[in-house]
Structures are given as structure tokens and as C-alpha cells.
Motif scaffolding. Sequence first.
Motif, PDB file in Angstrom:
ATOM      1  N   LYS A  42       0.822  -1.211   0.000  1.00  0.00           N
ATOM      2  CA  LYS A  42       0.000   0.000   0.000  1.00  0.00           C
ATOM      3  C   LYS A  42       0.857   1.262   0.000  1.00  0.00           C
ATOM      4  O   LYS A  42       0.517   2.266  -0.637  1.00  0.00           O
ATOM      5  N   GLN A  43       1.994   1.221   0.714  1.00  0.00           N
ATOM      6  CA  GLN A  43       2.914   2.363   0.701  1.00  0.00           C
ATOM      7  C   GLN A  43       3.396   2.630  -0.724  1.00  0.00           C
ATOM      8  O   GLN A  43       3.394   3.761  -1.203  1.00  0.00           O
ATOM      9  N   PHE A  44       3.855   1.552  -1.370  1.00  0.00           N
ATOM     10  CA  PHE A  44       4.393   1.713  -2.716  1.00  0.00           C
ATOM     11  C   PHE A  44       3.291   2.136  -3.681  1.00  0.00           C
ATOM     12  O   PHE A  44       3.520   2.963  -4.575  1.00  0.00           O
ATOM     13  N   GLN A  45       2.095   1.582  -3.540  1.00  0.00           N
ATOM     14  CA  GLN A  45       0.956   1.982  -4.373  1.00  0.00           C
ATOM     15  C   GLN A  45       0.712   3.483  -4.259  1.00  0.00           C
ATOM     16  O   GLN A  45       0.498   4.176  -5.267  1.00  0.00           O
ATOM     17  N   ALA A  46       0.769   4.010  -3.034  1.00  0.00           N
ATOM     18  CA  ALA A  46       0.562   5.439  -2.830  1.00  0.00           C
ATOM     19  C   ALA A  46       1.662   6.261  -3.481  1.00  0.00           C
ATOM     20  O   ALA A  46       1.409   7.345  -4.032  1.00  0.00           O
ATOM     21  N   ASP A  49       1.014   6.352  -7.249  1.00  0.00           N
ATOM     22  CA  ASP A  49      -0.076   7.283  -7.524  1.00  0.00           C
ATOM     23  C   ASP A  49       0.384   8.730  -7.380  1.00  0.00           C
ATOM     24  O   ASP A  49      -0.007   9.609  -8.155  1.00  0.00           O
ATOM     25  N   ALA A  50       1.230   8.977  -6.359  1.00  0.00           N
ATOM     26  CA  ALA A  50       1.715  10.337  -6.126  1.00  0.00           C
ATOM     27  C   ALA A  50       2.643  10.810  -7.237  1.00  0.00           C
ATOM     28  O   ALA A  50       2.790  12.021  -7.463  1.00  0.00           O
ATOM     29  N   HIS A  51       3.273   9.874  -7.959  1.00  0.00           N
ATOM     30  CA  HIS A  51       4.189  10.225  -9.043  1.00  0.00           C
ATOM     31  C   HIS A  51       3.554   9.952 -10.406  1.00  0.00           C
ATOM     32  O   HIS A  51       4.259   9.659 -11.388  1.00  0.00           O
ATOM     33  N   ASN A  52       2.214  10.077 -10.453  1.00  0.00           N
ATOM     34  CA  ASN A  52       1.489   9.996 -11.726  1.00  0.00           C
ATOM     35  C   ASN A  52       1.771   8.710 -12.497  1.00  0.00           C
ATOM     36  O   ASN A  52       2.031   8.723 -13.696  1.00  0.00           O
ATOM     37  N   GLN A  53       1.744   7.593 -11.787  1.00  0.00           N
ATOM     38  CA  GLN A  53       1.894   6.264 -12.379  1.00  0.00           C
ATOM     39  C   GLN A  53       3.264   6.037 -13.001  1.00  0.00           C
ATOM     40  O   GLN A  53       3.395   5.361 -14.039  1.00  0.00           O
ATOM     41  N   HIS A  54       4.292   6.607 -12.361  1.00  0.00           N
ATOM     42  CA  HIS A  54       5.683   6.348 -12.749  1.00  0.00           C
ATOM     43  C   HIS A  54       6.406   5.730 -11.558  1.00  0.00           C
ATOM     44  O   HIS A  54       5.982   5.871 -10.409  1.00  0.00           O
ATOM     45  N   TRP A  55       7.511   5.063 -11.827  1.00  0.00           N
ATOM     46  CA  TRP A  55       8.329   4.549 -10.740  1.00  0.00           C
ATOM     47  C   TRP A  55       8.818   5.720  -9.886  1.00  0.00           C
ATOM     48  O   TRP A  55       9.267   6.731 -10.430  1.00  0.00           O
ATOM     49  N   PRO A  56       8.751   5.615  -8.566  1.00  0.00           N
ATOM     50  CA  PRO A  56       9.266   6.696  -7.707  1.00  0.00           C
ATOM     51  C   PRO A  56      10.758   6.897  -7.959  1.00  0.00           C
ATOM     52  O   PRO A  56      11.499   5.913  -8.098  1.00  0.00           O
ATOM     53  N   VAL A  77      18.203   3.313   1.786  1.00  0.00           N
ATOM     54  CA  VAL A  77      17.742   4.384   2.659  1.00  0.00           C
ATOM     55  C   VAL A  77      16.357   4.044   3.188  1.00  0.00           C
ATOM     56  O   VAL A  77      15.642   3.210   2.634  1.00  0.00           O
ATOM     57  N   ILE A  78      15.992   4.702   4.287  1.00  0.00           N
ATOM     58  CA  ILE A  78      14.650   4.570   4.845  1.00  0.00           C
ATOM     59  C   ILE A  78      13.840   5.749   4.342  1.00  0.00           C
ATOM     60  O   ILE A  78      14.106   6.900   4.700  1.00  0.00           O
ATOM     61  N   THR A  79      12.882   5.482   3.503  1.00  0.00           N
ATOM     62  CA  THR A  79      12.080   6.575   2.958  1.00  0.00           C
ATOM     63  C   THR A  79      11.053   7.044   3.985  1.00  0.00           C
ATOM     64  O   THR A  79      10.695   6.316   4.920  1.00  0.00           O
ATOM     65  N   PHE A  80      10.581   8.268   3.791  1.00  0.00           N
ATOM     66  CA  PHE A  80       9.533   8.789   4.651  1.00  0.00           C
ATOM     67  C   PHE A  80       8.308   7.877   4.599  1.00  0.00           C
ATOM     68  O   PHE A  80       7.671   7.623   5.625  1.00  0.00           O
ATOM     69  N   ALA A  81       7.957   7.399   3.401  1.00  0.00           N
ATOM     70  CA  ALA A  81       6.781   6.539   3.262  1.00  0.00           C
ATOM     71  C   ALA A  81       6.906   5.287   4.123  1.00  0.00           C
ATOM     72  O   ALA A  81       5.959   4.890   4.806  1.00  0.00           O
ATOM     73  N   THR A  82       8.096   4.687   4.111  1.00  0.00           N
ATOM     74  CA  THR A  82       8.315   3.477   4.903  1.00  0.00           C
ATOM     75  C   THR A  82       8.231   3.777   6.387  1.00  0.00           C
ATOM     76  O   THR A  82       7.597   3.050   7.155  1.00  0.00           O
ATOM     77  N   ARG A 108      -2.536  11.370   1.392  1.00  0.00           N
ATOM     78  CA  ARG A 108      -3.080  12.542   0.703  1.00  0.00           C
ATOM     79  C   ARG A 108      -2.198  13.779   0.862  1.00  0.00           C
ATOM     80  O   ARG A 108      -2.000  14.541  -0.099  1.00  0.00           O
ATOM     81  N   HIS A 109      -1.645  13.984   2.043  1.00  0.00           N
ATOM     82  CA  HIS A 109      -0.987  15.258   2.332  1.00  0.00           C
ATOM     83  C   HIS A 109       0.529  15.173   2.525  1.00  0.00           C
ATOM     84  O   HIS A 109       1.209  16.195   2.470  1.00  0.00           O
ATOM     85  N   PHE A 110       1.083  13.977   2.780  1.00  0.00           N
ATOM     86  CA  PHE A 110       2.515  13.881   3.055  1.00  0.00           C
ATOM     87  C   PHE A 110       3.312  13.248   1.912  1.00  0.00           C
ATOM     88  O   PHE A 110       4.356  13.753   1.528  1.00  0.00           O
ATOM     89  N   LEU A 111       2.807  12.136   1.391  1.00  0.00           N
ATOM     90  CA  LEU A 111       3.592  11.401   0.390  1.00  0.00           C
ATOM     91  C   LEU A 111       3.913  12.201  -0.858  1.00  0.00           C
ATOM     92  O   LEU A 111       5.019  12.061  -1.405  1.00  0.00           O
ATOM     93  N   PRO A 112       2.993  13.042  -1.383  1.00  0.00           N
ATOM     94  CA  PRO A 112       3.372  13.811  -2.580  1.00  0.00           C
ATOM     95  C   PRO A 112       4.580  14.711  -2.358  1.00  0.00           C
ATOM     96  O   PRO A 112       5.293  15.034  -3.309  1.00  0.00           O
ATOM     97  N   TRP A 113       4.818  15.121  -1.113  1.00  0.00           N
ATOM     98  CA  TRP A 113       5.962  16.002  -0.829  1.00  0.00           C
ATOM     99  C   TRP A 113       7.182  15.231  -0.330  1.00  0.00           C
ATOM    100  O   TRP A 113       8.304  15.524  -0.703  1.00  0.00           O
ATOM    101  N   PHE A 114       6.969  14.265   0.556  1.00  0.00           N
ATOM    102  CA  PHE A 114       8.092  13.644   1.260  1.00  0.00           C
ATOM    103  C   PHE A 114       8.229  12.145   1.015  1.00  0.00           C
ATOM    104  O   PHE A 114       9.186  11.540   1.506  1.00  0.00           O
ATOM    105  N   GLY A 115       7.289  11.538   0.287  1.00  0.00           N
ATOM    106  CA  GLY A 115       7.203  10.086   0.233  1.00  0.00           C
ATOM    107  C   GLY A 115       8.485   9.355  -0.091  1.00  0.00           C
ATOM    108  O   GLY A 115       8.844   8.388   0.578  1.00  0.00           O
ATOM    109  N   ASP A 116       9.220   9.800  -1.110  1.00  0.00           N
ATOM    110  CA  ASP A 116      10.425   9.085  -1.533  1.00  0.00           C
ATOM    111  C   ASP A 116      11.700   9.683  -0.956  1.00  0.00           C
ATOM    112  O   ASP A 116      12.802   9.278  -1.323  1.00  0.00           O
ATOM    113  N   LYS A 117      11.570  10.647  -0.038  1.00  0.00           N
ATOM    114  CA  LYS A 117      12.752  11.279   0.561  1.00  0.00           C
ATOM    115  C   LYS A 117      13.306  10.433   1.699  1.00  0.00           C
ATOM    116  O   LYS A 117      12.584   9.682   2.354  1.00  0.00           O
ATOM    117  N   ASP A 118      14.598  10.587   1.945  1.00  0.00           N
ATOM    118  CA  ASP A 118      15.273   9.869   3.027  1.00  0.00           C
ATOM    119  C   ASP A 118      14.881  10.505   4.362  1.00  0.00           C
ATOM    120  O   ASP A 118      15.217  11.656   4.633  1.00  0.00           O
TER     121      ASP A 118
END
Length: 415
Positions: A42-46, A49-56, A77-82, A108-118
Motif C-alpha cells: 500500500k505504501q508503494f501503491q501510494a 499514484d503520487a508520481h502519476n503512475q511512474h516509478w518513484p 535508505v529509509i524513505t519517509f513513506a516506509t 493525501r498530504h505527506f507522500l506527494p511532498w516527502f514520500g520518496d525522501k530519506d
Amino acid sequence: MASIRKRVRKDGSTAHQVRWREGGARDGAPQAEVFDSEPEAKQFQALVDAHNQHWPPGWVKGEGFVQPGEGDEGKKVITFATWAEHFVETLTGVEVRTRHDYRRDIKRHFLPWFGDKDVCSPEAIGPDHIRRWVNALESGERDKKNKEAWVRKPVSPKTIANLHGLLYGIFQSAVEAQPALRAANPCSRTRLPRTDDGIVDEMVFLEREEFTIVREAMGKICKGDAVDLIDIMVGTGLRWGEISALQVRDITIRGAHKVLRVQRAWKRQEDNTFLLGKPKTKKSRRSVVLSPALVEILERNIAGKRAEDFVFTTAWGNPWRHGNFFHRRWTPAVSLAQDSGLTKKPRPHDLRHTHVSWLIAANVPLPAIQARLGHESITTTVDRYGHLVQQLDDEVAAAVEAAMTGERPALRIAS
């Protein structure tokens, strides 16, 4: 939108495959990634979706996020999403629905900004990033092609404060991890939008005459089968989840002891169904003293019922559901009331606020109101209703005068 498909492996374990088409196009190349657990999927699915159906960015298939290191080596790395999912999954003492709502807000509010960040890197997520995030939520985003439309609507100051509190908790858990993942919380000292800047007051308080208009309008809806319900709501200040869960055994009206006990409340589950559970907080489990008028209403609603029967029910004998009451009783009644001169648009919960305003107008002390409402802290009561305590100005001035001059203030006899 990415989807998740469960598959059973030959060894009996379950695989969770996230599937989507590159770029979201119908003719886009099929993509997939496999996970052992559903939360990870579900994390990866989000993220997809946050990256418009592209690999993060930075994600390596089958390995996860990889951060470039020296030479050809890299480190995972440990991503914010994880970490955010880890935070929600390991929370204790929270309701199932609360956990669901946290995951919704994170997606909805965090992953689009921080989801793939360390999450460990101050350079990837620092105080400046948090401030830009707050500004983005506050201002929203207009559609570049249609300036009248919103791609992302502005978020209210109160909601921003709530989201910031959740975000703070996620990063604080990283700071307090053993070993620590971060040296400092990037959310510390963030200046948030003022929650009192809005022109429209969130709470609606009805004068007695205004409530009478609503009550009379309710009497014209479905033969007035919800009039007693709103009378008890405004007369006790109970929350909807409490009053709709009220059972006959919670009412004591024998002799001089006339009280209503709040023992349980409806709890929304993750799948939007409801179950009876404990009240909102420890202080919510309380006794509410009943006036003679309230006793009379309750007596006719519990007559002939068994101990575990609900006090207020629909014509079919089922407990009221908020959606049913709101759309089929409350909304039509308020519309009729407005036709009769009501200038306000109250919600059912505003009957609780109205109850408080009537108590304050009668000079009932705030600690007593706190106990009656079931607030966990007097601070909550003061923050929400302290601005209504204006009728006591004369008493406050007299008390200060007496303290400074030594003269005893005259007693005010309530009429």
C-alpha cells in the motif's frame, strides 16, 4: 491508479503485487513490483499514484530506494513513506478508525511532498521543506489552464495544525528511535497559520428562540419523530456518537437520583461500519444530571423497553445513524427553519455548543461544564468556549475591586 493483487506462492506465503501502466495511459507499458506484506504494498501503491503512475525516483525494482554512495556502491535508505507506515503500525492506544485516518492523511498530504525522501537526511527533509509544505497547503494550487478551478484546494488553518501535529509525531519517532535516525525534528518551531484568522466562526450557537424555530420545524418532519432526540441533545450536550448509543440501562430516574450515564459510543471502523465501544476519552465516561423536563422526555422514550434497548430509535426500532438523521431529519428541518426566519445554518453538533452557551449565560463555572461535556482537560473547555464568558465581566471587576480596596462585593441574587 495502481492496484494490488494478492497471490499465493508455492511455499504457501502470500505475495502482494502492485500493478499499474506507465504514465497511467491505457497503452502504457505494464509495470509491477512485489511485496511480502500488504502495508508495504500500500505504501508503494501510494508512491506510484503520487508520481502519476511512474516509478518513484530512486527506486530500484526488487531492492527499494537506493541512495548513491562512493564509487559504484550504494546504501539502502529509509524513505519517509516506509517510516510513516512504521509509525502508524506501531502506535498503541489508538482506535482502528484513527489508524485508518492517519494513513489517509499520510497518503493525501505527506507522500506527494516527502514520500520518496530519506527520512534520516536533514538535507532531504529539513525545516525549510516543512515550511514550504505548510505554505503549499495554505495557498492551494490553481489549475494553470483554468484559473477558476483548483488542482488542490487550500487547507484550513485548523486542518494544517492537525496535519502538522501528525507529521511532528512521525519525525519525533525517528529522533527517538534506537539508534536515532535523525538528530532533530524538522517540524520544531514551525510557525503555523493562525486558526482564528477566519471570518466565519466554526461553531454555531443558537439562542433559545432560534432553537425553538428549529424544534418547531423538526416537528413537521416525519411526524416529529426526532423532536425528543434534539431536545435531549441540546439539554445534555452529548456527542452524537454518545446519544445515539444511549441505552435504557444508562438512565436512572428513581427518587432524587436522576442522571444519565455515558457508558459507550458508536465507533466508526476502517470499512465505515459502526461498532459500540468505549467513549472518546476517560473523562467522557461520565454522569449527566437531568432536569425534570429531560426526565419527562426520557421516561416516554424508555417506557416498555428492555435494559439493553436503545433509547432513541427509528420507526423500525434501529438505532439512529448520523447520515440517516442528518439527511432525512436535520437538513430538511433547518431548511424549514430558515424559511421561518432562522439566519444561521447549524449542524447537529452545534446543539452541543448551544448547550454550553446556555450554561455559560447562566454563570455555570467552566470546570462544571468541562465535567458535563466530558472534556479531558479544562484547557479544551476554555479554548473552545472561554470567549463566551462575557456575562461575568461585572463579577470579575467587582472581585478585583474588592481585593484592592478590602470592601466585600455585594452578592448578586440570580432571578
